[in-house]
Design a protein around this motif. Structure first.
Motif, PDB file in Angstrom:
ATOM      1  N   SER A  86       0.837  -1.198   0.000  1.00 38.45           N
ATOM      2  CA  SER A  86       0.000   0.000   0.000  1.00 38.45           C
ATOM      3  C   SER A  86       0.869   1.244   0.000  1.00 38.45           C
ATOM      4  O   SER A  86       1.978   1.253   0.537  1.00 38.45           O
ATOM      5  CB  SER A  86      -0.926   0.003   1.222  1.00 38.45           C
ATOM      6  OG  SER A  86      -0.159  -0.020   2.410  1.00 38.45           O
ATOM      7  N   ALA A  87       0.330   2.306  -0.602  1.00 36.84           N
ATOM      8  CA  ALA A  87       1.089   3.554  -0.690  1.00 36.84           C
ATOM      9  C   ALA A  87       1.044   4.348   0.607  1.00 36.84           C
ATOM     10  O   ALA A  87       1.880   5.214   0.835  1.00 36.84           O
ATOM     11  CB  ALA A  87       0.553   4.408  -1.839  1.00 36.84           C
ATOM     12  N   GLY A  88       0.057   4.124   1.464  1.00 40.13           N
ATOM     13  CA  GLY A  88      -0.056   4.863   2.710  1.00 40.13           C
ATOM     14  C   GLY A  88      -0.867   4.088   3.719  1.00 40.13           C
ATOM     15  O   GLY A  88      -1.025   2.867   3.634  1.00 40.13           O
ATOM     16  N   TRP A  89      -1.398   4.825   4.684  1.00 36.96           N
ATOM     17  CA  TRP A  89      -2.171   4.216   5.749  1.00 36.96           C
ATOM     18  C   TRP A  89      -3.652   4.212   5.371  1.00 36.96           C
ATOM     19  O   TRP A  89      -4.162   5.149   4.761  1.00 36.96           O
ATOM     20  CB  TRP A  89      -1.977   4.996   7.052  1.00 36.96           C
ATOM     21  CG  TRP A  89      -0.558   4.968   7.529  1.00 36.96           C
ATOM     22  CD1 TRP A  89       0.449   5.800   7.149  1.00 36.96           C
ATOM     23  CD2 TRP A  89       0.000   4.066   8.473  1.00 36.96           C
ATOM     24  NE1 TRP A  89       1.617   5.468   7.787  1.00 36.96           N
ATOM     25  CE2 TRP A  89       1.372   4.403   8.612  1.00 36.96           C
ATOM     26  CE3 TRP A  89      -0.497   3.006   9.202  1.00 36.96           C
ATOM     27  CZ2 TRP A  89       2.225   3.724   9.466  1.00 36.96           C
ATOM     28  CZ3 TRP A  89       0.353   2.321  10.058  1.00 36.96           C
ATOM     29  CH2 TRP A  89       1.692   2.675  10.181  1.00 36.96           C
ATOM     30  N   ARG A  90      -4.333   3.157   5.762  1.00 38.98           N
ATOM     31  CA  ARG A  90      -5.763   3.034   5.531  1.00 38.98           C
ATOM     32  C   ARG A  90      -6.410   2.462   6.785  1.00 38.98           C
ATOM     33  O   ARG A  90      -5.768   1.769   7.571  1.00 38.98           O
ATOM     34  CB  ARG A  90      -6.050   2.116   4.338  1.00 38.98           C
ATOM     35  CG  ARG A  90      -5.481   0.724   4.500  1.00 38.98           C
ATOM     36  CD  ARG A  90      -5.829  -0.166   3.335  1.00 38.98           C
ATOM     37  NE  ARG A  90      -5.184  -1.472   3.417  1.00 38.98           N
ATOM     38  CZ  ARG A  90      -5.616  -2.488   4.147  1.00 38.98           C
ATOM     39  NH1 ARG A  90      -6.717  -2.343   4.871  1.00 38.98           N
ATOM     40  NH2 ARG A  90      -4.974  -3.641   4.159  1.00 38.98           N
TER      41      ARG A  90
END
Length: 641
Positions: A86-90
């Protein structure tokens, strides 16, 4: 000072003899074998610092996941998740179920996740897909997950720990007895519990077990027991992760809401910029002693420096202007001071706060002794010229002293226990040894150490057995087949009246060695077309041996290569590694298509086979009989007795 039978000619300052420190500022490590170094900034000068502990104790709001690059983050009342893909936080849950109100800590182990929230501890499986336990723990502050589904919780203001089972049932508690506040909680292999405490601003690491016995541990012990995470920085504004990317290491920084933020500029390092210590007056025991030399042994990384200053006096008193200071970086100093019984040393360490020098040892030589003492007295009549001659020749004496040290240490280069692992093949080449790729360093060192004795007794069963024991760690059984030759054979026969007696004795019987017309039974001797049959009883097993090892102790091919290299050239050896052996009942059934009965004595024309001989049919089956010379075998049988 150490006591010696002869007059002392030098004095050491180190952690073993002592540093004789009279005062110090900004330095630590006087009892550390690593040496004296700059202190750490903050209330804990000897460490560890919070930055050093971040990879193992990231804080209550962060927890590394089980996958590479996976992390959990508590952002307000949300639990965020991040992995390497993933590219960031979710958010961990796409549709927030509203389970979290005021979460204070998160922990992860394998595919389980636990959150301490408002006096409860919630535990999920499958990375948040299934809630398996809700544990009421008033004041829960930290949580850790242990093997077998157990949960470990610490409460606010308490030093005790509480255990809970996978279903949330209490399983007892542990009183740690540590001082201060517990700010970090981890579980490790061997049912170990790791704590990070803070007491008056000083951080300490503790290691304990379920029995409640906790003791202080070092950062090195923590690093050896638990793998570090990728967290490299954390502060009030956010944190940074340093991970391996396709083009090398990449640093990613986020705020505490999971939003990306630029990497902060590097701040000051963990060390103080400078420090120093001064020794007590060191007594030479010689009135008006001419101190000779100061040698410093230290590790000086780039950006750091070590400076030494000395002063000599007869009564231990001196002025500030009497110091002789060596330039930074000089580690070998000729003392240019008036004669005196006492010497005082001052050492200053400096750095860029990112690294520190490590002072391991200081050697003080006295009284002055140079090669000028070997010159005729005519060269030493003028005091000024004598002083210059001594200082000039001391340069060459220092070079010769270094050469003498190399010569003194040369025997250590031939010690297999002292050289590095990379030097073992070179050392083995001096002895004519060759190593295989699968041998570890301990095996190679033992082979080199035992090489002289193995060479002296090479070709003997003891030497072969010892070589196999060193390499494979098992004692072999070596059978010399010459001892198994049948020199005489006594046969039992039945007399005319039915009584049994002894038959004829055949010494060096030919029928047991190879097939002979009129002298060998059908299927009882091998067919050979070379050599003299009269010498078969002597040569059948001569110069042959067999090596036996238990199963699972060695690789058969590697064992064959070792036996081939160690055996004498005129011998032939075979190798056998044991297995499970003959097992009755594992894959056999008695009574199902099986009959145990004696075989009838078959007769082929006028030639009688052995009493248990069997004629095996050819490839066309039993109905077509036996084809002699095709695939049939004479005398092949299996006998259970």
């Amino acid at each position: 000072m150490t006591c010696a039978p002869a007059a002392a000619t030098f004095r050491l300052l180190d952690d073993v003899v002592g540093w004789d420190e009279a005062g110090w500022d900004g330095v630590v490590g006087f009892a550390d074998p690593a040496g004296v170094r700059l202190a750490l900034a903050g209330p804990s000068p000897e460490g560890p610092t919070r930055e050093q502990l971040l990879p193992w104790f990231p804080g209550p709001r962060l927890a590394p996941g089980c996958r590479a690059g996976a992390w959990y983050l508590l952002a307000g009342d949300r639990l965020l998740y991040r992995d390497a893909c993933s590219a960031g936080w979710r958010p961990l849950w796409r549709c927030d179920p509203g389970l979290l109100r005021e979460p204070v800590a998160v922990a992860s182990r394998g595919h389980r996740v636990a959150v301490a929230d408002s006096g409860q501890v919630l535990v999920w499986r499958n990375e948040g897909d299934r809630l398996v336990a809700v544990i009421d723990v008033p004041g829960a502050e930290l949580v850790a997950l242990a093997p077998h589904g157990r949960v470990l919780v610490s409460r606010e203001g308490r030093t005790g720990l509480s255990w809970y089972g996978p279903d949330g049932r209490p399983c007892g508690g542990v009183e740690t007895g540590v001082r201060g506040r517990i700010i970090g909680l981890r579980t490790g292999p061997g049912r170990a519990i790791w704590l990070l405490t803070e007491h008056h601003g000083i951080l300490r690491i503790h290691r304990g077990g379920p029995d409640g016995r906790f003791a202080e541990a070092t950062l090195a012990e923590l690093a050896a027991a638990l793998p570090p995470s990728t967290l490299v920085a954390a502060g009030e504004d956010g944190f940074c992760l340093r991970e391996q990317g396709p083009d090398g290491e990449v640093t990613s920084c986020y705020d505490w809401c999971g939003e990306p933020r630029p990497e902060p500029p590097p701040g000051p390092g963990p060390y103080v910029p400078e420090g120093e210590f001064t020794t007590e007056p060191i007594d030479s025991g010689i009135s008006r002693c001419r101190w000779h030399r100061v040698r410093v042994s230290a590790d000086v990384p780039p950006g750091t420096a070590v400076s030494v200053a000395v002063v000599v006096s007869e009564d231990g008193k001196y002025a500030d202007t009497d110091w002789q200071t060596a330039p930074p970086g000089v580690t070998d100093l000729l003392i240019d001071q008036p004669p005196g019984r006492y010497l005082t040393a001052r050492v200053r360490l400096s750095g860029d706060t990112l690294a520190t020098p490590a002072l391991r040892r200081v050697r003080l030589d006295f009284p002055r002794a140079t090669s000028a003492d070997l010159l005729p007295a005519a060269f030493r009549q003028d005091p000024a010229a004598d002083d210059f001659t001594e200082r000039f020749l001391s340069l060459f004496d220092a070079t010769l002293d270094e050469i003498d040290k190399v010569i003194e240490r040369y025997p250590a280069l031939l010690d297999p226990a002292g050289v590095p692992d990379a030097a073992l093949p070179w050392l083995a080449g001096l002895l004519g040894l060759s190593f295989e790729a699968g041998w570890d360093a301990a095996t190679r060192r033992e082979l080199i150490a035992r090489a002289p004795e193995l060479y002296r007794r090479r070709g003997t069963p003891w030497a072969l057995s010892e070589a196999i024991r060193i390499v494979f760690g098992a004692a072999p059984v070596i059978d010399e087949l010459a001892d198994d030759r049948h020199w005489a054979q006594v046969r039992a026969i039945a007399g005319p009246t039915g009584a049994r007696g002894l038959g004829s004795v055949r010494l060096f019987g030919r029928s047991a060695s190879r097939f002979r017309l009129g002298g060998s039974g059908l299927g009882a001797a091998p067919l050979r077309a070379f050599g003299d049959p009269d010498t078969d009883p002597l040569a059948e097993h001569a110069h042959r041996f067999r090596v036996l090892l238990p199963g699972g102790t060695a690789d058969e091919k590697a064992l064959r290569r070792l036996v081939r290299r160690q055996a004498p050239a005129h011998t032939s050896g075979t190798v056998r590694i044991g297995g499970t052996g003959f097992v009755v009942g594992a894959r056999s059934a008695v009574g199902v298509d099986t009959a145990f009965a004696p075989l009838p004595p078959p007769v082929l024309g006028s030639v009688r086979l052995n009493h248990d001989g069997v004629l095996r049919p050819g490839p066309r089956g039993a109905r077509h009989g036996v084809d002699v010379g095709v695939v049939s075998a004479v005398g092949v049988h299996t006998r259970v007795s």
